[in-house]
Design a protein around this motif. Structure first.
Motif: not given
Length: 264
Positions: A98-111
Protein backbone atom coordinates in the motif's frame (compact mmCIF):
# COMPACT_ATOMS: atom_id res chain seq x y z
CA UNK A 1 6.44 -63.49 -51.57
CA UNK A 2 7.27 -60.49 -49.34
CA UNK A 3 10.06 -60.73 -46.82
CA UNK A 4 8.43 -59.74 -43.53
CA UNK A 5 11.82 -59.21 -41.90
CA UNK A 6 13.41 -56.77 -44.35
CA UNK A 7 10.26 -55.12 -45.65
CA UNK A 8 9.62 -51.54 -44.44
CA UNK A 9 7.00 -51.74 -41.69
CA UNK A 10 3.64 -50.10 -42.30
CA UNK A 11 3.00 -46.68 -40.73
CA UNK A 12 1.65 -46.61 -37.21
CA UNK A 13 -2.12 -46.70 -36.87
CA UNK A 14 -1.85 -44.04 -34.16
CA UNK A 15 -1.41 -40.33 -34.59
CA UNK A 16 1.40 -38.78 -32.57
CA UNK A 17 -1.05 -37.12 -30.18
CA UNK A 18 -2.73 -40.50 -29.60
CA UNK A 19 0.52 -41.98 -28.35
CA UNK A 20 0.47 -39.50 -25.47
CA UNK A 21 -2.60 -41.30 -24.13
CA UNK A 22 -0.32 -44.08 -22.89
CA UNK A 23 1.87 -41.79 -20.78
CA UNK A 24 1.03 -40.84 -17.23
CA UNK A 25 0.02 -37.13 -17.16
CA UNK A 26 1.99 -34.80 -14.94
CA UNK A 27 0.18 -33.81 -11.74
CA UNK A 28 -1.46 -30.38 -12.07
CA UNK A 29 0.21 -27.45 -10.35
CA UNK A 30 -1.59 -26.07 -7.28
CA UNK A 31 -3.31 -22.77 -8.10
CA UNK A 32 -1.65 -19.50 -7.06
CA UNK A 33 -3.22 -17.71 -4.10
CA UNK A 34 -3.22 -14.39 -2.23
CA UNK A 35 -2.00 -14.06 1.33
CA UNK A 36 -2.71 -10.81 3.20
CA UNK A 37 -0.78 -9.76 6.30
CA UNK A 38 -3.83 -8.56 8.25
CA UNK A 39 -6.99 -10.66 8.81
CA UNK A 40 -9.28 -7.68 8.14
CA UNK A 41 -7.78 -7.20 4.65
CA UNK A 42 -10.00 -9.71 2.91
CA UNK A 43 -10.61 -7.45 -0.09
CA UNK A 44 -8.84 -4.40 -1.51
CA UNK A 45 -10.55 -1.56 -3.36
CA UNK A 46 -7.72 0.75 -4.42
CA UNK A 47 -8.31 3.82 -6.54
CA UNK A 48 -5.24 2.83 -8.57
CA UNK A 49 -3.56 -0.56 -8.86
CA UNK A 50 0.02 -0.49 -10.19
CA UNK A 51 1.61 -3.75 -11.31
CA UNK A 52 5.39 -3.53 -11.77
CA UNK A 53 6.86 -6.16 -14.10
CA UNK A 54 9.88 -4.40 -15.65
CA UNK A 55 13.22 -4.15 -13.86
CA UNK A 56 13.26 -0.31 -13.89
CA UNK A 57 9.81 -0.11 -12.28
CA UNK A 58 10.72 -2.75 -9.71
CA UNK A 59 13.84 -0.80 -8.78
CA UNK A 60 11.97 2.51 -8.51
CA UNK A 61 9.22 1.19 -6.29
CA UNK A 62 11.70 -0.73 -4.15
CA UNK A 63 13.04 2.71 -3.16
CA UNK A 64 9.61 4.26 -2.65
CA UNK A 65 9.83 5.83 0.85
CA UNK A 66 6.28 5.37 2.12
CA UNK A 67 5.02 1.92 1.26
CA UNK A 68 3.64 -0.78 3.55
CA UNK A 69 3.78 -4.51 2.84
CA UNK A 70 0.20 -5.80 3.07
CA UNK A 71 0.36 -9.16 1.34
CA UNK A 72 1.85 -11.49 -1.24
CA UNK A 73 0.83 -13.52 -4.24
CA UNK A 74 2.16 -17.05 -3.85
CA UNK A 75 3.09 -19.23 -6.82
CA UNK A 76 3.60 -22.76 -5.42
CA UNK A 77 6.07 -23.68 -8.17
CA UNK A 78 8.49 -20.93 -7.11
CA UNK A 79 10.46 -21.86 -3.96
CA UNK A 80 10.77 -19.24 -1.24
CA UNK A 81 14.15 -20.54 -0.09
CA UNK A 82 16.87 -17.96 -0.52
CA UNK A 83 14.56 -14.98 -0.04
CA UNK A 84 15.58 -12.45 2.59
CA UNK A 85 13.51 -11.54 5.64
CA UNK A 86 13.19 -7.93 4.52
CA UNK A 87 12.02 -7.33 0.91
CA UNK A 88 14.96 -7.31 -1.48
CA UNK A 89 15.37 -6.86 -5.22
CA UNK A 90 17.11 -10.23 -5.37
CA UNK A 91 14.08 -12.10 -3.98
CA UNK A 92 11.89 -14.26 -6.18
CA UNK A 93 8.65 -12.90 -4.82
CA UNK A 94 5.41 -11.13 -5.69
CA UNK A 95 4.69 -8.67 -2.89
CA UNK A 96 1.70 -6.35 -2.50
CA UNK A 97 2.24 -2.89 -1.00
CA UNK A 98 0.00 0.00 0.00
CA UNK A 99 1.46 3.35 -1.02
CA UNK A 100 0.49 6.77 0.35
CA UNK A 101 1.22 6.03 4.01
CA UNK A 102 -0.13 2.50 3.96
CA UNK A 103 -3.72 3.21 2.87
CA UNK A 104 -4.87 0.03 1.03
CA UNK A 105 -7.82 1.87 -0.49
CA UNK A 106 -5.69 4.56 -2.16
CA UNK A 107 -2.83 3.24 -4.34
CA UNK A 108 -1.75 -0.40 -4.24
CA UNK A 109 1.43 -1.74 -5.83
CA UNK A 110 2.09 -5.33 -6.89
CA UNK A 111 5.82 -5.92 -7.33
CA UNK A 112 6.31 -9.03 -9.50
CA UNK A 113 9.94 -10.08 -8.95
CA UNK A 114 9.54 -13.66 -10.15
CA UNK A 115 9.17 -15.11 -13.60
CA UNK A 116 5.58 -16.11 -14.41
CA UNK A 117 5.29 -18.88 -17.00
CA UNK A 118 3.03 -18.20 -19.98
CA UNK A 119 0.62 -20.97 -18.99
CA UNK A 120 0.23 -19.41 -15.53
CA UNK A 121 -0.29 -15.83 -16.70
CA UNK A 122 -4.08 -16.03 -16.92
CA UNK A 123 -4.38 -17.62 -13.46
CA UNK A 124 -2.27 -14.84 -11.96
CA UNK A 125 -4.23 -12.18 -13.85
CA UNK A 126 -7.50 -13.54 -12.46
CA UNK A 127 -6.13 -13.28 -8.92
CA UNK A 128 -4.86 -9.72 -9.33
CA UNK A 129 -8.04 -8.61 -11.08
CA UNK A 130 -10.68 -10.60 -9.24
CA UNK A 131 -12.97 -10.73 -6.24
CA UNK A 132 -10.32 -9.87 -3.62
CA UNK A 133 -8.64 -7.01 -5.48
CA UNK A 134 -11.13 -4.69 -7.15
CA UNK A 135 -9.62 -1.55 -8.63
CA UNK A 136 -11.21 1.30 -10.57
CA UNK A 137 -8.05 1.91 -12.60
CA UNK A 138 -4.85 0.00 -13.40
CA UNK A 139 -1.34 0.77 -14.60
CA UNK A 140 0.91 -2.06 -15.81
CA UNK A 141 4.63 -1.37 -16.24
CA UNK A 142 6.39 -3.83 -18.53
CA UNK A 143 9.37 -3.92 -20.90
CA UNK A 144 9.66 -4.25 -24.65
CA UNK A 145 11.25 -7.55 -25.59
CA UNK A 146 13.38 -7.27 -28.70
CA UNK A 147 11.88 -10.27 -30.47
CA UNK A 148 8.38 -8.78 -30.14
CA UNK A 149 9.10 -5.34 -31.59
CA UNK A 150 8.59 -4.51 -35.24
CA UNK A 151 11.59 -2.46 -36.16
CA UNK A 152 15.14 -1.68 -35.16
CA UNK A 153 16.12 -1.29 -31.50
CA UNK A 154 19.30 0.25 -30.18
CA UNK A 155 20.56 -0.03 -26.62
CA UNK A 156 21.61 3.66 -26.89
CA UNK A 157 17.99 4.82 -27.20
CA UNK A 158 15.29 4.80 -24.55
CA UNK A 159 11.58 5.16 -25.18
CA UNK A 160 8.18 4.02 -23.95
CA UNK A 161 4.81 3.30 -25.55
CA UNK A 162 1.34 2.56 -24.23
CA UNK A 163 -1.65 0.32 -24.83
CA UNK A 164 -5.07 1.05 -23.32
CA UNK A 165 -8.43 -0.57 -22.78
CA UNK A 166 -11.52 0.94 -24.40
CA UNK A 167 -12.73 2.15 -21.00
CA UNK A 168 -9.47 4.08 -20.52
CA UNK A 169 -9.77 5.74 -23.92
CA UNK A 170 -13.27 7.03 -23.21
CA UNK A 171 -12.26 9.18 -20.22
CA UNK A 172 -9.29 11.23 -19.09
CA UNK A 173 -6.25 9.16 -19.86
CA UNK A 174 -3.59 8.37 -17.30
CA UNK A 175 -0.58 8.37 -19.65
CA UNK A 176 -1.23 11.52 -21.65
CA UNK A 177 2.22 12.08 -23.15
CA UNK A 178 2.96 8.59 -24.51
CA UNK A 179 2.44 7.40 -28.06
CA UNK A 180 0.68 4.13 -28.76
CA UNK A 181 2.62 0.92 -29.27
CA UNK A 182 3.41 0.56 -33.00
CA UNK A 183 1.09 -1.61 -35.05
CA UNK A 184 2.56 -5.03 -35.76
CA UNK A 185 4.55 -5.17 -32.53
CA UNK A 186 3.56 -7.72 -29.91
CA UNK A 187 3.09 -7.82 -26.14
CA UNK A 188 2.92 -11.22 -24.47
CA UNK A 189 3.15 -12.86 -21.07
CA UNK A 190 1.62 -11.55 -17.86
CA UNK A 191 1.37 -7.94 -19.10
CA UNK A 192 -0.81 -8.99 -22.02
CA UNK A 193 -2.93 -11.26 -19.80
CA UNK A 194 -3.55 -8.42 -17.33
CA UNK A 195 -4.54 -5.92 -20.02
CA UNK A 196 -6.78 -8.47 -21.70
CA UNK A 197 -8.60 -9.22 -18.45
CA UNK A 198 -9.10 -5.50 -17.81
CA UNK A 199 -10.62 -5.19 -21.28
CA UNK A 200 -13.01 -8.09 -20.56
CA UNK A 201 -14.08 -6.57 -17.23
CA UNK A 202 -14.38 -3.02 -18.64
CA UNK A 203 -11.72 -1.59 -16.32
CA UNK A 204 -9.75 1.56 -17.09
CA UNK A 205 -6.23 0.27 -17.66
CA UNK A 206 -2.98 1.35 -19.31
CA UNK A 207 0.00 -0.82 -20.19
CA UNK A 208 3.32 1.04 -20.46
CA UNK A 209 6.14 -0.82 -22.20
CA UNK A 210 9.65 0.66 -22.16
CA UNK A 211 13.01 0.04 -23.83
CA UNK A 212 15.73 -0.96 -23.05
CA UNK A 213 14.84 -3.63 -20.53
CA UNK A 214 17.70 -2.62 -18.20
CA UNK A 215 19.81 0.48 -17.61
CA UNK A 216 20.01 3.88 -15.96
CA UNK A 217 18.60 5.74 -18.97
CA UNK A 218 15.28 3.91 -18.97
CA UNK A 219 15.23 4.19 -15.18
CA UNK A 220 15.15 8.00 -15.49
CA UNK A 221 12.51 7.77 -18.22
CA UNK A 222 10.10 5.74 -16.09
CA UNK A 223 10.75 7.91 -13.04
CA UNK A 224 9.85 11.06 -14.99
CA UNK A 225 6.74 9.42 -16.39
CA UNK A 226 5.50 8.45 -12.93
CA UNK A 227 6.23 11.88 -11.50
CA UNK A 228 4.45 13.67 -14.34
CA UNK A 229 1.32 11.60 -14.99
CA UNK A 230 0.79 9.00 -12.28
CA UNK A 231 2.10 10.08 -8.87
CA UNK A 232 2.74 13.85 -8.94
CA UNK A 233 5.29 14.92 -6.38
CA UNK A 234 6.82 11.46 -6.24
CA UNK A 235 10.11 11.53 -4.36
CA UNK A 236 12.48 8.59 -4.42
CA UNK A 237 15.38 8.25 -2.01
CA UNK A 238 18.17 7.09 -4.29
CA UNK A 239 21.02 8.98 -5.92
CA UNK A 240 22.76 8.89 -9.28
CA UNK A 241 25.30 6.51 -7.75
CA UNK A 242 22.46 4.14 -6.95
CA UNK A 243 21.35 4.37 -10.58
CA UNK A 244 24.84 3.43 -11.72
CA UNK A 245 24.74 0.48 -9.35
CA UNK A 246 21.45 -0.54 -10.91
CA UNK A 247 23.03 -0.39 -14.36
CA UNK A 248 25.95 -2.59 -13.37
CA UNK A 249 23.74 -5.04 -11.46
CA UNK A 250 20.97 -5.50 -13.97
CA UNK A 251 22.71 -4.33 -17.13
CA UNK A 252 22.02 -7.24 -19.40
CA UNK A 253 21.43 -5.05 -22.45
CA UNK A 254 23.51 -5.36 -25.60
CA UNK A 255 25.95 -2.69 -26.65
CA UNK A 256 25.38 -3.37 -30.32
CA UNK A 257 22.27 -2.66 -32.37
CA UNK A 258 19.49 -5.17 -32.02
CA UNK A 259 17.39 -5.73 -35.11
CA UNK A 260 14.15 -7.56 -34.49
CA UNK A 261 13.32 -10.40 -36.88
CA UNK A 262 9.62 -9.69 -36.50
CA UNK A 263 8.16 -8.35 -39.77
CA UNK A 264 11.57 -7.46 -41.22
Amino acid sequence: MEDVITEIPPPSRFFEEDLNNFTVPSPPLPPPFLLFSEPHLQTLHPSLLIIALSSPSLYLFHHFPSKTLIGSLILPEIPLSGNSIEPSLTDRSCNIYALNNGDPQSVVLVSVQCSVAAERSHSVAKLLIGDRIVSRRMLILDSIHGQNFRGRLSSDEEFAFKLETLAERKGERLLKGLEYYPSGSVVDGLGAALLGRCQMKNIKASLCVSWPEYGASVLSLIKGLLQKDVLPGLELNFSEEDSSGFLSRFGRGKDHLFESELYT
